[in-house]
Design a protein around this motif. Structure first.
Motif, PDB file in Angstrom:
ATOM      1  N   UNK A   1       0.936  -1.144   0.240  1.00  0.00           N
ATOM      2  CA  UNK A   1      -0.257  -0.015  -0.244  1.00  0.00           C
ATOM      3  C   UNK A   1       0.625   1.301  -0.131  1.00  0.00           C
ATOM      4  N   UNK A   2       2.020   1.522   0.725  1.00  0.00           N
ATOM      5  CA  UNK A   2       3.075   2.371   0.650  1.00  0.00           C
ATOM      6  C   UNK A   2       3.430   2.854  -0.462  1.00  0.00           C
ATOM      7  N   UNK A   3       4.036   2.170  -0.948  1.00  0.00           N
ATOM      8  CA  UNK A   3       4.645   2.038  -2.536  1.00  0.00           C
ATOM      9  C   UNK A   3       3.980   2.816  -3.239  1.00  0.00           C
ATOM     10  N   UNK A   4       2.396   1.804  -3.523  1.00  0.00           N
ATOM     11  CA  UNK A   4       1.148   2.102  -4.674  1.00  0.00           C
ATOM     12  C   UNK A   4       0.950   3.884  -4.003  1.00  0.00           C
ATOM     13  N   UNK A   5       0.697   3.982  -2.654  1.00  0.00           N
ATOM     14  CA  UNK A   5       0.193   5.585  -2.881  1.00  0.00           C
ATOM     15  C   UNK A   5       1.781   5.990  -3.258  1.00  0.00           C
ATOM     16  N   UNK A   6       2.343   6.155  -2.410  1.00  0.00           N
ATOM     17  CA  UNK A   6       4.274   7.069  -2.609  1.00  0.00           C
ATOM     18  C   UNK A   6       4.361   7.014  -4.451  1.00  0.00           C
ATOM     19  N   UNK A   7       4.862   6.245  -4.757  1.00  0.00           N
ATOM     20  CA  UNK A   7       4.407   6.461  -6.385  1.00  0.00           C
ATOM     21  C   UNK A   7       3.216   7.719  -7.153  1.00  0.00           C
TER      22      UNK A   7
ATOM     23  N   UNK B   1       3.511  14.790   0.242  1.00  0.00           N
ATOM     24  CA  UNK B   1       2.028  14.968   0.044  1.00  0.00           C
ATOM     25  C   UNK B   1       2.208  13.716  -0.211  1.00  0.00           C
ATOM     26  N   UNK B   2       2.616  12.247   0.117  1.00  0.00           N
ATOM     27  CA  UNK B   2       1.593  11.364   0.206  1.00  0.00           C
ATOM     28  C   UNK B   2       1.221  10.979   1.406  1.00  0.00           C
ATOM     29  N   UNK B   3      -0.228  10.437   1.404  1.00  0.00           N
ATOM     30  CA  UNK B   3      -1.019  10.191   2.556  1.00  0.00           C
ATOM     31  C   UNK B   3      -0.476   9.091   3.885  1.00  0.00           C
ATOM     32  N   UNK B   4       0.307   8.813   3.203  1.00  0.00           N
ATOM     33  CA  UNK B   4       1.280   6.903   4.232  1.00  0.00           C
ATOM     34  C   UNK B   4       1.994   8.268   4.889  1.00  0.00           C
TER      35      UNK B   4
END
Length: 141
Positions: free
Chosen positions: A57-63, A123-126
């Motif tokens: 989840x974190x990698x996808x959100x950060x991308x 800016x990443x929500x995670x």
């Protein structure tokens, strides 16, 4: 500033059965996985584990955040990849996690790539959700 309930545009719902040694599924049926603690934590390691799910989840959100920053900055991040490494270990309060975010951005130099991922981290929500709670390190590869 936290968002208000009235500002929520999507809510994911997942239910765990039997904790770290059971099953996790979403209400829409799109995710249904067996979870087991990794061998390093005394489990069988047969299924996935919460740290892997968090890393995904974190990698996808950060991308996604990197893409937003790149559009704002006019940077070419095509072909970029983001890897999240989530570690778990003992601390003074029982257990805690640490995260390493590594980005490979082939179309910009290393200094520019680091600048972009630092802005994405803002800016990443995670990243916002974990800020001040866990250690997150950033690097470019």
């Amino acid at each position: 500033m936290p968002i208000q309930q009235s500002d929520v545009v999507y809510t994911a719902v997942a239910t765990a059965e039997n904790g770290r040694d059971g099953r996790v599924s979403t209400d829409d049926g799109k995710l249904d996985v067996v979870v087991n603690p990794p061998k390093e934590l005394g489990g069988s390691g047969a299924g996935t584990n919460p740290e892997q799910l968090f890393a995904a989840g974190y990698s996808a959100c950060f991308q996604g955040a990197l893409g937003v920053v790149a559009r704002q900055e006019g940077a070419d991040v095509s072909g970029a990849t983001v890897t999240a490494e989530v570690g778990i270990g003992k601390n003074d309060e029982g257990f805690g996690i640490v995260v390493g975010i590594s980005a490979h951005i082939p179309n910009v130099d290393e200094a520019r790539a680091l600048e972009l991922i630092e802005k994405a981290h803002e800016v990443c929500p995670y990243s916002k959700a974990t800020r001040g709670n866990i250690t997150v390190t950033l690097k470019v590869s």
